[in-house]
Design a protein around this motif. Structure first.
Motif, PDB file in Angstrom:
ATOM      1  N   LEU A  87     -33.099  49.547 -14.391  1.00 45.16           N
ATOM      2  CA  LEU A  87     -31.679  49.600 -14.725  1.00 45.16           C
ATOM      3  C   LEU A  87     -31.369  50.877 -15.502  1.00 45.16           C
ATOM      4  N   GLU A 132     -26.020  50.120 -16.793  1.00 47.98           N
ATOM      5  CA  GLU A 132     -26.229  48.808 -16.163  1.00 47.98           C
ATOM      6  C   GLU A 132     -26.732  47.790 -17.171  1.00 47.98           C
ATOM      7  N   THR A 185     -23.696  46.675 -18.970  1.00 43.36           N
ATOM      8  CA  THR A 185     -22.885  45.802 -18.118  1.00 43.36           C
ATOM      9  C   THR A 185     -23.458  44.391 -18.108  1.00 43.36           C
ATOM     10  N   LEU A 238     -24.659  43.934  -9.853  1.00 45.30           N
ATOM     11  CA  LEU A 238     -23.839  43.966 -11.059  1.00 45.30           C
ATOM     12  C   LEU A 238     -22.415  44.385 -10.734  1.00 45.30           C
TER      13      LEU A 238
END
Length: 342
Positions: free
Chosen positions: A197, A201, A204, A278
């Motif tokens: 990631l 991310e 998030t 995501l």
């Protein structure tokens, strides 16, 4: 007789001169500040503005303007200044002239939009919320640092920070960028890399974890569950993302108490029931515990979770659909009993 009159006149002159001199000394060097406290001088403040603030702390604030003129002090310097009981007016003027202001502790957390964050910051420093929001959304700043208006909220890591009260909106924003880069230590970046990631991310996912549970002890478990789903290319099916999508459509102040089946059909990139992976950006401001919960997620085999009716505020976790359906049925029955609608 003439000698007595002359002598008396001389004594009177000395006495009058002494009284005048003592009064001047007291106005300049005598105890002026009656109690401890602080004054906040605006960047464009006048001496009259300062005099008004001093009224709370000194008996004769007019002496401030008089002495400032004598000392040729022409412009107060903005900031927060700490006054101590017993300070003289000369001390006060020297303090303001030096610009030796006292830093403030600025803090924020759980601000779901840049607008709300700007409002929270404006409560603590001189800059107003409109100026702060303009700085936060400045196109050139966002482009240079690879943020969009939606993702920029992730740059502001909730914590307490030291600032000067008269910090400009741009300097506040720029320091927050430095703090953001400082937060992402080599250790955190390596953990993100191990999860495959980016730091954006991670934030998030942390924002979803943050909204999913208020219980910090659960956050590494919830993070592990979502990471299991991501790894196996399952949709996250996170209700907080549906709520975000609903509020985007209806306005950020729209209250959603319950996600309905029809809501799962909303056409939005933030609908994690219809889309895998995501969402495009964070859905709220995650705190440090949520970010670190993702980076230090708990390894387990859970793929499902449902709000617990036996332990309010917590979740029931399951690794099979059959067990999850039993947990969900129990929760739905409880919801109906509570009479909770939209």
């Amino acid at each position: 007789m003439n000698k007595k009159i002359l002598l008396g006149s001389i004594v009177a002159i000395f006495l009058i001169g002494g009284i005048i001199g003592f009064n001047y000394y007291q106005k300049i060097f005598g105890k002026a500040v009656q109690k401890d406290g602080a004054i906040y001088i605006g960047s464009n403040a006048t001496f009259i503005d300062v005099k008004k603030q001093l009224t709370e702390f000194v008996k004769h604030p007019e002496n401030f303007v008089w002495l400032a003129e004598k000392k040729k002090f022409t412009q107060p310097k903005g900031g927060k200044y700490t006054l101590k009981e017993g300070m003289s007016m000369n001390d006060v003027i020297n303090l303001l002239r030096s610009g030796n202001q006292t830093p403030i502790k600025l803090s924020f957390n759980n601000q779901d939009t840049l607008e709300k964050l700007a409002g929270r910051i404006a409560e603590q420093i001189e800059a107003d919320s409109i100026t702060l929001l303009q700085a936060m959304k400045e196109p050139s700043f966002l482009a240079t640092n690879n943020f969009s208006e939606k993702s920029a909220l992730g740059m502001y890591i909730p914590n307490s920070y030291e600032f000067y009260w008269n910090t400009s909106a741009e300097k506040f924003r720029d320091k927050m960028l430095r703090e953001y880069n400082r937060f992402w230590t080599p250790s955190r970046l390596e953990k993100a890399k191990q999860l495959n990631l980016t730091k954006e991310e991670v934030i998030t996912l942390a924002s979803i974890v943050q909204k999913e549970t208020a219980k910090k002890v659960e956050r590494p478990i919830v993070a592990g569950l979502y990471l299991n789903r991501l790894k196996d290319n399952w949709p996250l099916q996170a209700d907080p993302t549906i709520i975000y999508a609903i509020r985007e459509i209806n306005g950020q102040d729209f209250v959603v108490k319950r996600v309905l089946n029809k809501d799962l059909e909303i056409n939005s990139p933030y609908n994690t029931y219809k889309n895998t992976g995501l969402p495009p950006t964070l859905i709220a401001m995650p705190d440090i515990s949520s970010i670190d919960a993702v980076l230090n997620r708990q390894k387990h085999n859970y793929y499902y979770m449902c709000a617990s009716v036996d332990k309010i505020g917590f979740h029931e976790f399951a690794n099979s659909l059959a067990q999850h359906n039993r947990n969900a049925a129990k929760y739905q029955q409880w919801i109906h009993q509570q009479g909770i609608r939209r």
